[in-house]
Enzyme design. Sequence first.
Site, PDB file in Angstrom:
ATOM      1  N   TYR A  33       9.421   8.320   3.019  1.00 41.68           N
ATOM      2  CA  TYR A  33       9.762   9.523   2.245  1.00 41.68           C
ATOM      3  C   TYR A  33       8.508  10.235   1.784  1.00 41.68           C
ATOM      4  O   TYR A  33       7.407   9.685   1.839  1.00 41.68           O
ATOM      5  CB  TYR A  33      10.664   9.159   1.068  1.00 41.68           C
ATOM      6  CG  TYR A  33       9.958   8.468  -0.090  1.00 41.68           C
ATOM      7  CD1 TYR A  33       9.556   7.141  -0.002  1.00 41.68           C
ATOM      8  CD2 TYR A  33       9.692   9.152  -1.269  1.00 41.68           C
ATOM      9  CE1 TYR A  33       8.919   6.512  -1.059  1.00 41.68           C
ATOM     10  CE2 TYR A  33       9.054   8.524  -2.342  1.00 41.68           C
ATOM     11  CZ  TYR A  33       8.670   7.210  -2.222  1.00 41.68           C
ATOM     12  OH  TYR A  33       8.034   6.597  -3.270  1.00 41.68           O
ATOM     13  N   LYS A 149       4.341   5.053   2.934  1.00 40.35           N
ATOM     14  CA  LYS A 149       5.262   5.470   1.860  1.00 40.35           C
ATOM     15  C   LYS A 149       6.703   5.164   2.274  1.00 40.35           C
ATOM     16  O   LYS A 149       7.475   6.056   2.619  1.00 40.35           O
ATOM     17  CB  LYS A 149       5.066   6.964   1.546  1.00 40.35           C
ATOM     18  CG  LYS A 149       5.626   7.367   0.194  1.00 40.35           C
ATOM     19  CD  LYS A 149       5.024   8.653  -0.282  1.00 40.35           C
ATOM     20  CE  LYS A 149       5.647   9.189  -1.548  1.00 40.35           C
ATOM     21  NZ  LYS A 149       5.533   8.316  -2.708  1.00 40.35           N
ATOM     22  N   GLU A 182      -2.269   0.255  -8.787  1.00 37.83           N
ATOM     23  CA  GLU A 182      -1.744   1.615  -8.992  1.00 37.83           C
ATOM     24  C   GLU A 182      -0.473   1.516  -9.815  1.00 37.83           C
ATOM     25  O   GLU A 182      -0.044   0.430 -10.188  1.00 37.83           O
ATOM     26  CB  GLU A 182      -1.470   2.303  -7.650  1.00 37.83           C
ATOM     27  CG  GLU A 182      -0.388   1.624  -6.829  1.00 37.83           C
ATOM     28  CD  GLU A 182      -0.110   2.314  -5.494  1.00 37.83           C
ATOM     29  OE1 GLU A 182      -0.224   3.547  -5.414  1.00 37.83           O
ATOM     30  OE2 GLU A 182       0.238   1.587  -4.536  1.00 37.83           O
ATOM     31  N   LEU A 207      -1.105   3.344  -2.258  1.00 39.27           N
ATOM     32  CA  LEU A 207      -0.753   4.595  -1.591  1.00 39.27           C
ATOM     33  C   LEU A 207      -1.921   5.580  -1.720  1.00 39.27           C
ATOM     34  O   LEU A 207      -2.536   5.682  -2.780  1.00 39.27           O
ATOM     35  CB  LEU A 207       0.499   5.192  -2.238  1.00 39.27           C
ATOM     36  CG  LEU A 207       1.072   6.368  -1.456  1.00 39.27           C
ATOM     37  CD1 LEU A 207       1.772   5.876  -0.195  1.00 39.27           C
ATOM     38  CD2 LEU A 207       2.039   7.161  -2.307  1.00 39.27           C
TER      39      LEU A 207
HETATM   40  N1  PDD Z   1       5.440   8.635  -5.864  1.00 37.55           N
HETATM   41  N2  PDD Z   1       1.513   5.457  -5.775  1.00 37.55           N
HETATM   42  C1  PDD Z   1       2.824   5.238  -5.576  1.00 37.55           C
HETATM   43  C2  PDD Z   1       3.299   3.848  -5.430  1.00 37.55           C
HETATM   44  C3  PDD Z   1       3.711   6.337  -5.476  1.00 37.55           C
HETATM   45  O1  PDD Z   1       5.022   6.108  -5.246  1.00 37.55           O
HETATM   46  C4  PDD Z   1       3.217   7.651  -5.633  1.00 37.55           C
HETATM   47  C5  PDD Z   1       4.112   8.864  -5.539  1.00 37.55           C
HETATM   48  C6  PDD Z   1       1.844   7.834  -5.864  1.00 37.55           C
HETATM   49  C7  PDD Z   1       1.230   9.191  -6.000  1.00 37.55           C
HETATM   50  O2  PDD Z   1       1.212   9.845  -4.771  1.00 37.55           O
HETATM   51  P1  PDD Z   1       1.244  11.433  -4.655  1.00 37.55           P
HETATM   52  O3  PDD Z   1       0.137  11.942  -5.493  1.00 37.55           O
HETATM   53  O4  PDD Z   1       1.025  11.686  -3.225  1.00 37.55           O
HETATM   54  O5  PDD Z   1       2.589  11.889  -5.160  1.00 37.55           O
HETATM   55  C8  PDD Z   1       1.024   6.712  -5.915  1.00 37.55           C
HETATM   56  C9  PDD Z   1       6.433   9.681  -5.708  1.00 37.55           C
HETATM   57  C10 PDD Z   1       6.174  10.882  -6.549  1.00 37.55           C
HETATM   58  C11 PDD Z   1       7.799   9.079  -5.931  1.00 37.55           C
HETATM   59  O6  PDD Z   1       7.969   7.934  -5.505  1.00 37.55           O
HETATM   60  O7  PDD Z   1       8.687   9.744  -6.468  1.00 37.55           O
END
Ligand code: PDD
Length: 287
Positions: A33, A149, A182, A207
Amino acid sequence: MGRVAYVNGRFVRHADAAVHIEDRGFQLADGVYEVWAVFGGRMADAPGHFARLKRSLGELRIPMPMTEAALSIVLRETLRRNRIVDGMVYLQVNRGVAPRDHAFPTPAVPPSVVMTAKSVDLAASEARAAKGVGVVTVAENRWGRCDIKTVGLLPNVLAKQTAREAGAVEAWFVDDLGLVTEGASSNAWIVDREGRLRTRDTQANILRGVTRATLLGLIAETGLAFEERPFTVEEARQSREAFITGAGSLVLPVVRIDSAPVGDGVPGPVAKRLRELYISEARRTAV
Ligand code: PDD
């Protein structure tokens, strides 16, 4: 017109939107996703999220369901039909529908594609950022490919629930060395005692956050001291500031870690400034 979702080639009422019971995303978490923040009806950091989508799909050997240009058109149509001004748009691509079997279906089946969108109250989100949020720490217990992801998010779900039950907004995973990896849905940052911005490198099992990458570019322009280096929970507790980044949180100050205050226990100047910088850049470059 109420909420609508995109499911496998059609826009349907959100309440009726469904995938097949043998969709491999549903049965096996065999899917990936992306989430884009949306400002003024347009997607923030679009190229970065598309690049990561392609990479995640490639790692799992799922083909792109349509071109990036076509996906982009449908995502924007999802935003338009839901009348989203500020909010988020979600895309999920699963390997497809096939009788349950762990190995890939042969012959291959077409990937399934789902998109949803929702509004975010920017004033409420600014109020939350102005107050800052708490995080809790939990033991890192995820698989070795957190760079992909995937929708296999059970450890993240449980971590987030632990946070919620503690009155916190995010959970930070901590590895065997005591280093923060993270957040459950965000990347973790501090401004250390020496005033250096720190976030861990992406060679680690985390991620590769798109918000993180954009912010790194902005930080380079500000001349703020920065180091891509992991930090321990103890260092985070003793740091001047902490914050998280992600498409949901944007740049969000962290003022409490496991009920101990970070710095003065209020959002610090660096996190505030980076939030403003990020949001204005995201608005400027949204498509
Ligand atoms: N999550 N680390 C994890 C485990 C994440 O699920 C996310 C983002 C991030 C930040 O990534 P980005 O800056 O590309 O959004 C880091 C999304 C927002 C979610 O699961 O809803």
